[in-house]
Write a protein that holds these residues in place. Sequence first.
Motif, mmCIF file in Angstrom:
data_model
loop_
_atom_site.group_PDB
_atom_site.id
_atom_site.type_symbol
_atom_site.label_atom_id
_atom_site.label_comp_id
_atom_site.label_asym_id
_atom_site.label_seq_id
_atom_site.Cartn_x
_atom_site.Cartn_y
_atom_site.Cartn_z
ATOM 1 N N LYS A 35 -11.910 35.409 8.505
ATOM 2 C CA LYS A 35 -12.846 34.688 9.357
ATOM 3 C C LYS A 35 -12.534 34.860 10.848
ATOM 4 O O LYS A 35 -13.371 34.586 11.687
ATOM 5 N N VAL A 36 -11.328 35.255 11.181
ATOM 6 C CA VAL A 36 -10.977 35.301 12.599
ATOM 7 C C VAL A 36 -11.558 36.533 13.275
ATOM 8 O O VAL A 36 -11.961 37.487 12.626
ATOM 9 N N ASP A 37 -11.605 36.493 14.587
ATOM 10 C CA ASP A 37 -12.137 37.614 15.342
ATOM 11 C C ASP A 37 -11.112 38.722 15.424
ATOM 12 O O ASP A 37 -9.932 38.537 15.177
ATOM 13 N N PHE A 38 -11.629 39.844 15.839
ATOM 14 C CA PHE A 38 -10.800 41.025 15.908
ATOM 15 C C PHE A 38 -9.612 40.830 16.853
ATOM 16 O O PHE A 38 -8.500 41.247 16.562
ATOM 17 N N GLU A 39 -9.862 40.154 17.970
ATOM 18 C CA GLU A 39 -8.805 39.981 18.972
ATOM 19 C C GLU A 39 -7.656 39.165 18.400
ATOM 20 O O GLU A 39 -6.490 39.453 18.632
ATOM 21 N N PHE A 40 -8.031 38.168 17.633
ATOM 22 C CA PHE A 40 -6.997 37.312 17.092
ATOM 23 C C PHE A 40 -6.159 38.052 16.054
ATOM 24 O O PHE A 40 -4.961 37.835 15.930
ATOM 25 N N GLU A 41 -6.823 38.952 15.350
ATOM 26 C CA GLU A 41 -6.116 39.750 14.363
ATOM 27 C C GLU A 41 -4.993 40.532 15.037
ATOM 28 O O GLU A 41 -3.906 40.678 14.488
ATOM 29 N N ALA A 42 -5.271 41.019 16.244
ATOM 30 C CA ALA A 42 -4.260 41.780 16.973
ATOM 31 C C ALA A 42 -3.043 40.911 17.280
ATOM 32 O O ALA A 42 -1.895 41.350 17.176
ATOM 33 N N LEU A 43 -3.302 39.670 17.631
ATOM 34 C CA LEU A 43 -2.213 38.746 17.910
ATOM 35 C C LEU A 43 -1.376 38.501 16.656
ATOM 36 O O LEU A 43 -0.141 38.509 16.697
ATOM 37 N N LEU A 44 -2.088 38.330 15.542
ATOM 38 C CA LEU A 44 -1.397 38.118 14.271
ATOM 39 C C LEU A 44 -0.471 39.282 13.963
ATOM 40 O O LEU A 44 0.649 39.124 13.502
ATOM 41 N N LEU A 45 -1.017 40.465 14.244
ATOM 42 C CA LEU A 45 -0.292 41.695 13.991
ATOM 43 C C LEU A 45 1.068 41.667 14.672
ATOM 44 O O LEU A 45 2.094 41.989 14.091
ATOM 45 N N GLU A 46 1.047 41.250 15.934
ATOM 46 C CA GLU A 46 2.271 41.213 16.719
ATOM 47 C C GLU A 46 3.261 40.242 16.093
ATOM 48 O O GLU A 46 4.440 40.546 15.928
ATOM 49 N N ILE A 47 2.749 39.089 15.726
ATOM 50 C CA ILE A 47 3.640 38.074 15.179
ATOM 51 C C ILE A 47 4.187 38.490 13.818
ATOM 52 O O ILE A 47 5.365 38.338 13.531
ATOM 53 N N LEU A 48 3.313 39.079 12.998
ATOM 54 C CA LEU A 48 3.738 39.411 11.648
ATOM 55 C C LEU A 48 4.724 40.575 11.606
ATOM 56 O O LEU A 48 5.528 40.687 10.695
ATOM 57 N N SER A 49 4.642 41.453 12.605
ATOM 58 C CA SER A 49 5.569 42.584 12.524
ATOM 59 C C SER A 49 6.926 42.258 13.145
ATOM 60 O O SER A 49 7.948 42.708 12.664
ATOM 61 N N ASP A 50 6.940 41.467 14.206
ATOM 62 C CA ASP A 50 8.226 41.208 14.860
ATOM 63 C C ASP A 50 8.737 39.787 14.676
ATOM 64 O O ASP A 50 9.861 39.478 15.017
ATOM 65 N N PHE A 51 7.896 38.921 14.183
ATOM 66 C CA PHE A 51 8.239 37.511 14.080
ATOM 67 C C PHE A 51 8.766 36.981 15.400
ATOM 68 O O PHE A 51 9.788 36.323 15.464
ATOM 69 N N GLN A 52 8.075 37.333 16.435
ATOM 70 C CA GLN A 52 8.423 36.764 17.722
ATOM 71 C C GLN A 52 7.171 36.689 18.584
ATOM 72 O O GLN A 52 6.182 37.367 18.335
ATOM 73 N N VAL A 53 7.202 35.812 19.558
ATOM 74 C CA VAL A 53 6.053 35.669 20.417
ATOM 75 C C VAL A 53 6.564 35.289 21.806
ATOM 76 O O VAL A 53 7.604 34.645 21.943
ATOM 77 N N THR A 54 5.823 35.754 22.816
ATOM 78 C CA THR A 54 6.280 35.483 24.171
ATOM 79 C C THR A 54 5.410 34.416 24.823
ATOM 80 O O THR A 54 4.201 34.560 24.908
ATOM 81 N N ILE A 55 6.052 33.345 25.240
ATOM 82 C CA ILE A 55 5.360 32.322 26.012
ATOM 83 C C ILE A 55 5.811 32.513 27.454
ATOM 84 O O ILE A 55 7.005 32.392 27.738
ATOM 85 N N PRO A 56 4.900 32.852 28.359
ATOM 86 C CA PRO A 56 5.307 33.233 29.716
ATOM 87 C C PRO A 56 6.291 32.244 30.341
ATOM 88 O O PRO A 56 7.284 32.644 30.932
ATOM 89 N N GLU A 57 6.041 30.955 30.193
ATOM 90 C CA GLU A 57 6.857 29.977 30.902
ATOM 91 C C GLU A 57 8.195 29.715 30.223
ATOM 92 O O GLU A 57 9.128 29.225 30.840
ATOM 93 N N LEU A 58 8.271 30.005 28.956
ATOM 94 C CA LEU A 58 9.486 29.665 28.208
ATOM 95 C C LEU A 58 10.321 30.874 27.819
ATOM 96 O O LEU A 58 11.473 30.753 27.471
#
Lengths: 473, 292
Positions: free
Chosen positions: B137-160
Amino acid sequence: MVSSDRLAEVLAEPGPELNGFLQRVLDFVDALRRAGVGASQSEAIEATRLLRHVDLIDRPMLREALAAVCVKQHVHRRAFDDLFEVYFPARPAPSDDTPMVTDEPPELMDPDEFVRQLLEQLMEGAPESIREMARRAVDQFGRVEQRDGSASYFQYRVFRAVDLQQLLRDMLAAQTAEEGPPSALQERLWRDEFEARLREFQEEVESEIRRRAAAQRGVDQVADRMTRPPIDEVDFFRLTAEEQAEMRAEIRPLARKLATRVSVKRKHGRDGRLDVRRTVRHSLSTGGVPFDPAFKSRKPHKPELFVICDVSGSVSSFARFTLMLVHTLQEQFSKVRSFAFIDTIDEVTALFETGDFTEGVRRMMSEAELVWLDGHSDYGHSLEKFHAEHADEVTPRSTVLILGDARNNYRKANDWVLQDLQKRARRLFWLNPERAQFWGTGDSIAWNYARYVDDMVEVRNLKQLAEFVERIA
Amino acid sequence: MSTEFTGVTDVSKRLEEAGYLPDESIETVVYLADRLRKPILVEGPAGVGKTELAKAVATARSADLVRLQCYEGLDEAKALYEWNYKKQLLRIQMREDENWEQVHDDLFGEEYLLERPLLRALRHTGDAVLLIDEVDKVDFEFEALLLEILSDFQVTIPELGTVRGTKHPFVVLTSNNTRELSEALKRRCLYLYLDYPTVEREKQIVLSRVPDAPEQLADQLVRIVRSLRQLELKKPPSISETLDWAQTLLELGFDTIDENVVRSTMNVLLKYQQDVHKAHAHLRLPPNPEMN
């Protein structure tokens, strides 16, 4: 692309004793790729990697494990299973150098006696004995001696000797003899069960024959020749009954997708106009600072779709598919209107509204007025009539989809209708079931019409339909 | 008890204890997903237990289930993290005399971070099962974000800075196949297609979930359901509807099924009138005497 041998070399280094098996796996992945199952190189690597975690003796586990990395669409599973049977047979089929298959004809028994035994085993219903009977059936009936003394096996010979329909009747009779006449419901359940067992027998025979061919002619060659193409690549003109049923299931998501695509693309999230009232209300919680602006969301607009399809004899197998598409579209969306024509056109929306597809087709053939003169396609007249009766209903919000081969039997083209429709409609597409190279040959006036539609595309199988649906996004 | 699975039999045993009867392909894929640390992408018709599987895995591993329900328009703020604007604003208003540096450091701290499912699963210290439901159900852009998280299990929060998962969660994605997912996403996952169960397996499911049902009833029941699934129905009966039906028959005190019973309880199984008609014709049920 790195060749599978090279890959095997690299990957086999730590455990050379696995080499033979590893090579098999890589050959298998290669064959999958050739069969159109998109197994890429990374999947080959993944497949070899997972072998470490799999009990190689456990064949079902190996199969499911390989499937999990190599099959990424359910439509490919069929090809996968066929190939798996060939590359990793449950019982190693005798190979070329063991003379068993080629020289020694199996002991034949009386065909009637065999069928009687088969019936008995089918009534029992144990999968192992059904498999065993399938193997014996291939020995019994499928074998043909070649001139050089080797043997080939043919499926049709087996099923010529073993009449599945007759077996079904016999099974029902035997069950009745045992348990007394069934109620209608009971009979239906018996029939389902017996049909399932017969299907199992049939599949076992098919894979047994593949297995033997693989042993004789080499796995790779058989793999390429015998795997059935995935359902989305089967030509609409060559569908078996079984495949048609399968196709129905595949069409459903496509139809849904198509209908969403033709509707004005919905925008998501915050892109509507600013909703002042709600913004002000939100700002109250932040001391009057409008920190959290609210937007009006856009109302999704219902797809308005006109489907016009040729259902004449020349495209009859395509027409079945078209009507399936129409039916599924209507099932899910209210604003779809469908028209069918042979040499004149009639609206068939109502006929496909109520449930059953086959019923709809039957009613269309008997109730709709599709034949005007001689029952050969007449695009010109049909389009003209459509224009006269329904052109006003085509608005800038509607999409018109025409399905047909544009073989007009040298009649008047009336392509001005399309020209006008294109002006009225948001979009106008033509799906043509004929190979593009034949467009415009003989009585085909595809190119005349193609000038006035937004796009005319060749759609011969589900894959092409899916591509079309993707493209019009 | 270790939360990791030790083998295929272990998977099947523990899933069964959690009330989920796996078949060969389910137990193999679950085991491999655990071993290879890859997400599972589950596809299949509605109501075959896709979501149920994730829940069962969570129970079997005594892990926490973190669920992300997808829908059209789902974005980072709803799935990953969001700053709590209102609280930040209040913070600013509270102490107006402070210098900006101080306020800034304060404002983008843990206290003002709203954790959404994806981030929660990443930062989870114990064993977690992340269920991403209806990912189609999600949009294509969100799928890309998922991709990043699922492959590296990490995410960057600019401030943190970068948040890296300490422990890989067990990830299950489900899809109803309303849209083709991207190749890249599929490649990162193990693929599992769940179909309607075989007669035997469905019977086992009925017997384990509705333990009071006599075996003969269960047998008849699942055969009728199988027969109905062969039809082209608007909504074929799902496993949960089979279970509902079994429960209904039991409540009504039937221990065997005949034509009349089927006709009068068909509504539990089928949700559209038109499907009911079709089913009547298929099973050759006699017309209802009360209806004319």
